[in-house]
Design a protein around this motif. Structure first.
Motif, PDB file in Angstrom:
ATOM      1  N   ASN A 151       0.845  -1.184   0.000  1.00 56.87           N
ATOM      2  CA  ASN A 151       0.000   0.000   0.000  1.00 56.87           C
ATOM      3  C   ASN A 151       0.887   1.242   0.000  1.00 56.87           C
ATOM      4  O   ASN A 151       2.117   1.142   0.067  1.00 56.87           O
ATOM      5  CB  ASN A 151      -0.995  -0.008   1.172  1.00 56.87           C
ATOM      6  N   ARG A 152       0.268   2.423  -0.062  1.00 61.02           N
ATOM      7  CA  ARG A 152       1.044   3.659  -0.241  1.00 61.02           C
ATOM      8  C   ARG A 152       2.026   3.885   0.903  1.00 61.02           C
ATOM      9  O   ARG A 152       3.196   4.213   0.667  1.00 61.02           O
ATOM     10  CB  ARG A 152       0.098   4.853  -0.365  1.00 61.02           C
ATOM     11  N   LYS A 153       1.578   3.727   2.142  1.00 61.43           N
ATOM     12  CA  LYS A 153       2.455   3.996   3.280  1.00 61.43           C
ATOM     13  C   LYS A 153       3.578   2.969   3.371  1.00 61.43           C
ATOM     14  O   LYS A 153       4.719   3.304   3.712  1.00 61.43           O
ATOM     15  CB  LYS A 153       1.650   4.013   4.580  1.00 61.43           C
ATOM     16  N   GLU A 154       3.274   1.716   3.083  1.00 61.63           N
ATOM     17  CA  GLU A 154       4.309   0.681   3.104  1.00 61.63           C
ATOM     18  C   GLU A 154       5.382   0.982   2.062  1.00 61.63           C
ATOM     19  O   GLU A 154       6.575   0.853   2.334  1.00 61.63           O
ATOM     20  CB  GLU A 154       3.679  -0.691   2.857  1.00 61.63           C
ATOM     21  N   TYR A 155       4.932   1.384   0.876  1.00 63.93           N
ATOM     22  CA  TYR A 155       5.895   1.725  -0.164  1.00 63.93           C
ATOM     23  C   TYR A 155       6.759   2.913   0.270  1.00 63.93           C
ATOM     24  O   TYR A 155       7.985   2.892   0.114  1.00 63.93           O
ATOM     25  CB  TYR A 155       5.189   2.061  -1.480  1.00 63.93           C
ATOM     26  N   ASP A 156       6.129   3.964   0.788  1.00 63.18           N
ATOM     27  CA  ASP A 156       6.872   5.156   1.193  1.00 63.18           C
ATOM     28  C   ASP A 156       7.880   4.839   2.297  1.00 63.18           C
ATOM     29  O   ASP A 156       8.998   5.364   2.308  1.00 63.18           O
ATOM     30  CB  ASP A 156       5.915   6.253   1.660  1.00 63.18           C
ATOM     31  N   LEU A 157       7.479   3.983   3.230  1.00 66.83           N
ATOM     32  CA  LEU A 157       8.417   3.562   4.272  1.00 66.83           C
ATOM     33  C   LEU A 157       9.606   2.817   3.676  1.00 66.83           C
ATOM     34  O   LEU A 157      10.763   3.100   4.009  1.00 66.83           O
ATOM     35  CB  LEU A 157       7.717   2.637   5.277  1.00 66.83           C
ATOM     36  N   ASN A 198       3.731  -4.869   9.219  1.00 75.46           N
ATOM     37  CA  ASN A 198       3.083  -5.347   7.994  1.00 75.46           C
ATOM     38  C   ASN A 198       4.091  -5.478   6.853  1.00 75.46           C
ATOM     39  O   ASN A 198       4.058  -6.451   6.085  1.00 75.46           O
ATOM     40  CB  ASN A 198       1.970  -4.378   7.584  1.00 75.46           C
ATOM     41  N   LEU A 199       4.980  -4.492   6.744  1.00 75.68           N
ATOM     42  CA  LEU A 199       5.990  -4.521   5.689  1.00 75.68           C
ATOM     43  C   LEU A 199       6.942  -5.692   5.895  1.00 75.68           C
ATOM     44  O   LEU A 199       7.282  -6.410   4.936  1.00 75.68           O
ATOM     45  CB  LEU A 199       6.761  -3.201   5.686  1.00 75.68           C
ATOM     46  N   ARG A 200       7.350  -5.907   7.118  1.00 77.50           N
ATOM     47  CA  ARG A 200       8.249  -7.043   7.425  1.00 77.50           C
ATOM     48  C   ARG A 200       7.579  -8.363   7.058  1.00 77.50           C
ATOM     49  O   ARG A 200       8.225  -9.265   6.495  1.00 77.50           O
ATOM     50  CB  ARG A 200       8.616  -7.004   8.908  1.00 77.50           C
ATOM     51  N   ARG A 201       6.290  -8.495   7.379  1.00 81.74           N
ATOM     52  CA  ARG A 201       5.566  -9.738   7.082  1.00 81.74           C
ATOM     53  C   ARG A 201       5.529  -9.998   5.576  1.00 81.74           C
ATOM     54  O   ARG A 201       5.753 -11.126   5.126  1.00 81.74           O
ATOM     55  CB  ARG A 201       4.152  -9.651   7.645  1.00 81.74           C
ATOM     56  N   LYS A 202       5.249  -8.954   4.798  1.00 83.89           N
ATOM     57  CA  LYS A 202       5.179  -9.125   3.349  1.00 83.89           C
ATOM     58  C   LYS A 202       6.542  -9.513   2.774  1.00 83.89           C
ATOM     59  O   LYS A 202       6.640 -10.372   1.886  1.00 83.89           O
ATOM     60  CB  LYS A 202       4.662  -7.853   2.694  1.00 83.89           C
ATOM     61  N   LEU A 203       7.595  -8.885   3.272  1.00 88.16           N
ATOM     62  CA  LEU A 203       8.936  -9.223   2.793  1.00 88.16           C
ATOM     63  C   LEU A 203       9.310 -10.656   3.171  1.00 88.16           C
ATOM     64  O   LEU A 203       9.928 -11.378   2.383  1.00 88.16           O
ATOM     65  CB  LEU A 203       9.952  -8.237   3.370  1.00 88.16           C
ATOM     66  N   LYS A 204       8.911 -11.047   4.370  1.00 85.95           N
ATOM     67  CA  LYS A 204       9.205 -12.413   4.816  1.00 85.95           C
ATOM     68  C   LYS A 204       8.472 -13.426   3.951  1.00 85.95           C
ATOM     69  O   LYS A 204       9.011 -14.496   3.622  1.00 85.95           O
ATOM     70  CB  LYS A 204       8.801 -12.581   6.280  1.00 85.95           C
ATOM     71  N   ASN A 205       7.236 -13.107   3.558  1.00 82.52           N
ATOM     72  CA  ASN A 205       6.471 -14.030   2.709  1.00 82.52           C
ATOM     73  C   ASN A 205       7.161 -14.263   1.370  1.00 82.52           C
ATOM     74  O   ASN A 205       6.987 -15.324   0.753  1.00 82.52           O
ATOM     75  CB  ASN A 205       5.060 -13.479   2.472  1.00 82.52           C
ATOM     76  N   TYR A 206       7.923 -13.279   0.921  1.00 84.00           N
ATOM     77  CA  TYR A 206       8.666 -13.397  -0.330  1.00 84.00           C
ATOM     78  C   TYR A 206      10.105 -13.859  -0.104  1.00 84.00           C
ATOM     79  O   TYR A 206      10.902 -13.879  -1.029  1.00 84.00           O
ATOM     80  CB  TYR A 206       8.668 -12.064  -1.077  1.00 84.00           C
ATOM     81  N   GLN A 207      10.412 -14.198   1.146  1.00 88.99           N
ATOM     82  CA  GLN A 207      11.748 -14.662   1.536  1.00 88.99           C
ATOM     83  C   GLN A 207      12.833 -13.659   1.143  1.00 88.99           C
ATOM     84  O   GLN A 207      13.910 -14.022   0.668  1.00 88.99           O
ATOM     85  CB  GLN A 207      12.036 -16.038   0.920  1.00 88.99           C
ATOM     86  N   ALA A 208      12.535 -12.375   1.338  1.00 85.81           N
ATOM     87  CA  ALA A 208      13.515 -11.329   1.056  1.00 85.81           C
ATOM     88  C   ALA A 208      14.691 -11.418   2.024  1.00 85.81           C
ATOM     89  O   ALA A 208      14.550 -11.893   3.158  1.00 85.81           O
ATOM     90  CB  ALA A 208      12.857  -9.952   1.170  1.00 85.81           C
ATOM     91  N   GLU A 209      15.837 -10.951   1.581  1.00 87.58           N
ATOM     92  CA  GLU A 209      17.055 -11.044   2.377  1.00 87.58           C
ATOM     93  C   GLU A 209      17.199  -9.895   3.377  1.00 87.58           C
ATOM     94  O   GLU A 209      18.213  -9.791   4.049  1.00 87.58           O
ATOM     95  CB  GLU A 209      18.280 -11.054   1.445  1.00 87.58           C
ATOM     96  N   VAL A 210      16.202  -9.027   3.475  1.00 89.09           N
ATOM     97  CA  VAL A 210      16.309  -7.872   4.359  1.00 89.09           C
ATOM     98  C   VAL A 210      15.338  -7.991   5.524  1.00 89.09           C
ATOM     99  O   VAL A 210      14.356  -8.733   5.469  1.00 89.09           O
ATOM    100  CB  VAL A 210      16.044  -6.545   3.608  1.00 89.09           C
ATOM    101  N   ASP A 211      15.651  -7.226   6.578  1.00 89.91           N
ATOM    102  CA  ASP A 211      14.763  -7.164   7.732  1.00 89.91           C
ATOM    103  C   ASP A 211      14.920  -5.779   8.360  1.00 89.91           C
ATOM    104  O   ASP A 211      15.830  -5.015   7.995  1.00 89.91           O
ATOM    105  CB  ASP A 211      15.108  -8.257   8.745  1.00 89.91           C
ATOM    106  N   PHE A 212      14.036  -5.458   9.303  1.00 86.03           N
ATOM    107  CA  PHE A 212      14.101  -4.178   9.997  1.00 86.03           C
ATOM    108  C   PHE A 212      14.490  -4.431  11.449  1.00 86.03           C
ATOM    109  O   PHE A 212      13.808  -5.163  12.162  1.00 86.03           O
ATOM    110  CB  PHE A 212      12.759  -3.449   9.902  1.00 86.03           C
ATOM    111  N   GLN A 213      15.571  -3.835  11.846  1.00 83.04           N
ATOM    112  CA  GLN A 213      16.097  -4.009  13.189  1.00 83.04           C
ATOM    113  C   GLN A 213      15.647  -2.842  14.061  1.00 83.04           C
ATOM    114  O   GLN A 213      15.909  -1.681  13.736  1.00 83.04           O
ATOM    115  CB  GLN A 213      17.627  -4.076  13.141  1.00 83.04           C
ATOM    116  N   ALA A 214      14.947  -3.150  15.144  1.00 89.43           N
ATOM    117  CA  ALA A 214      14.471  -2.102  16.052  1.00 89.43           C
ATOM    118  C   ALA A 214      15.560  -1.741  17.050  1.00 89.43           C
ATOM    119  O   ALA A 214      16.217  -2.626  17.607  1.00 89.43           O
ATOM    120  CB  ALA A 214      13.223  -2.583  16.791  1.00 89.43           C
TER     121      ALA A 214
END
Length: 223
Positions: A151-157, A198-214
């Protein structure tokens, strides 16, 4: 991507704002020198559209102040004054482009895209980090060869992280960049956590090599 319009013609501001928002830009407005300076001091923008003649001061003075602050956001001067002297002065003070009024909105958009690509993307059409490739002008994201639906906010993030890979970004900066200048006045910024989740979940579903570290109490980095 976030744009600031510093222009005292209210009708022109509204037309540009409506057009750019239709192109999925976050747009803020200042109608005089004082408000323009306050926004430049307190917030960051991908691009500033700057008129020369303003109530309370000039765009050239604001441009000088912006560069003195050490901020490198792109600047396009938009002015009815079309003299060579004004163009030279603006460019020497650090403007990236100069567009004389009246102008076509399509030309303004093309110039914004060009200078943002030159500054943030090193002139490339796409931005890549690990196995993610982002195409800003199409607002398209690929994980390897698969298109990621955001969605728009996920993309902008994601865009904000992609041009700052592996850098710690504060929650306040994320809120201002994606939700607008007034977002930093919110009682809390929990909505950022929800969007990143939500963004992390979508990336994980695609087995992306990136993650967000808090980083507790501060913000996030994309790793």
């Amino acid at each position: 991507m976030k744009v600031l319009i510093i222009e005292d013609e209210a009708d022109l501001c509204d037309v540009i704002k409506s057009f750019l928002e239709g192109e999925k830009y976050m747009v803020e407005i200042a109608n005089d020198y004082a408000n323009g300076l306050a926004k430049l001091v307190n917030y960051d923008y991908d691009c500033v559209l700057l008129d020369i003649m303003l109530p309370g001061g000039t765009g050239m003075q604001l441009l000088t102040e912006l560069r003195a602050l050490g901020k490198d956001g792109s600047v396009i001067i938009i002015s009815a004054r079309d003299s060579v002297e004004d163009k030279v002065e603006g460019l020497e003070l650090g403007a990236d482009d100069y567009l004389a009024k009246p102008f076509h909105l399509a030309e303004l958009l093309a110039r914004i895209k060009t200078i943002i690509r030159r500054k943030n993307h090193h002139g490339e059409q796409a931005i890549q980090f690990k196995d993610i490739k982002l195409f800003p002008e199409e607002r398209k994201v690929l994980v390897r060869t698969d298109e990621l639906q955001l969605n728009r906010k996920e993309y902008d993030l994601l865009y904000y992280f992609m041009i700052r890979p592996e850098k710690l970004i504060t929650k306040t900066s994320l809120a201002e960049a994606v939700w607008g200048d007034d977002a930093d006045q919110s009682d809390n910024l929990d909505f950022i956590y929800s969007q990143i989740k939500n963004l992390r979940r979508k990336l994980k579903n695609y087995q992306a090599e990136v993650d967000f570290q808090a980083v507790y109490g501060v913000g996030y980095k994309m790793v």
